[in-house]
Design an enzyme around this catalytic site. Sequence first.
Site, short mmCIF file in Angstrom:
data_model
loop_
_atom_site.label_atom_id
_atom_site.label_comp_id
_atom_site.label_asym_id
_atom_site.label_seq_id
_atom_site.Cartn_x
_atom_site.Cartn_y
_atom_site.Cartn_z
N ASP A 9 0.66 -1.02 -0.17
CA ASP A 9 0.19 -0.02 0.26
C ASP A 9 1.35 1.19 -0.54
O ASP A 9 2.24 1.63 0.39
CB ASP A 9 -0.83 -0.18 1.25
CG ASP A 9 -2.30 1.05 0.86
OD1 ASP A 9 -2.47 1.49 -0.33
OD2 ASP A 9 -2.35 1.37 2.33
N GLY A 10 0.21 2.52 -0.37
CA GLY A 10 0.83 3.25 -0.21
C GLY A 10 -0.06 4.89 -0.29
O GLY A 10 -1.09 4.38 0.33
N GLU A 46 2.34 4.27 -3.96
CA GLU A 46 1.38 2.58 -4.15
C GLU A 46 2.86 1.99 -5.07
O GLU A 46 2.97 0.38 -5.26
CB GLU A 46 0.67 2.97 -5.41
CG GLU A 46 -0.84 2.87 -4.72
CD GLU A 46 -1.43 2.67 -3.16
OE1 GLU A 46 -1.57 1.16 -3.68
OE2 GLU A 46 -2.50 2.98 -2.80
N ASP A 75 -4.91 -2.66 -2.99
CA ASP A 75 -5.85 -1.68 -3.15
C ASP A 75 -5.77 -0.81 -4.29
O ASP A 75 -6.94 -0.16 -4.72
CB ASP A 75 -6.59 -1.24 -2.04
CG ASP A 75 -5.61 -0.25 -1.60
OD1 ASP A 75 -4.76 0.50 -1.88
OD2 ASP A 75 -5.64 0.67 -0.49
N HIS A 130 -9.56 -0.36 2.62
CA HIS A 130 -10.34 -0.09 3.94
C HIS A 130 -11.94 -0.82 4.28
O HIS A 130 -12.81 0.15 4.56
CB HIS A 130 -10.69 1.50 3.72
CG HIS A 130 -9.59 2.43 3.24
ND1 HIS A 130 -8.35 3.20 4.95
CD2 HIS A 130 -9.37 3.25 2.23
CE1 HIS A 130 -7.55 3.74 4.09
NE2 HIS A 130 -8.10 3.36 2.64
N ASP A 140 -1.67 -0.59 4.93
CA ASP A 140 -1.91 0.67 5.04
C ASP A 140 -1.25 1.71 6.18
O ASP A 140 -0.87 2.92 5.47
CB ASP A 140 -3.62 1.34 5.66
CG ASP A 140 -4.31 2.68 5.03
OD1 ASP A 140 -3.65 3.10 4.67
OD2 ASP A 140 -5.20 2.42 6.35
#
Length: 149
Positions: A9-10, A46, A75, A130, A140
């Site tokens: 994730d970023g 990301e 994501d 999320h 995250d």
Amino acid sequence: MQRLEIYTDGACQGNPGPGGWGWAVAPEGQPCGSGGDPDSTNQRMEVYAVIDALRTYSTVADEHGAPLPIEIVSDSTYVVNCFRDKWWVKWERNGWKNAKKQPVANEDLWKPLIELVKSSDVTFRWVKGHSGDRMNDLVDALAVAAVPR
């Protein structure tokens, strides 16, 4: 066949702004990695999360010495769709121009990522962000915590 599952994730505070990235190996979330950049974008973070994860794990082998297949779970539709829809093939063929004949954004990161993917057995899977996925929430949190303050 054994497969290494890595979540990435970023995050960015402002876009552009200070950014962070994170990755973690499922199912326990360890090992993991993270880092930040004082001036970045969410998309760059990301992509960089995947680069760092693959640089760390692309040479991992199974008990017979065979390279371990890797599944990147993200994501980011930006990352997943690039490989699912083979955007990168068109970018290379078109001299790193996108469909609008403009330079591909983040070419400096895409090129090394594509080389890592080409040299390994890597697949990509999208997960909704999320949404309560424990591993996605973990990466995250790693990315957000890595944003330079």
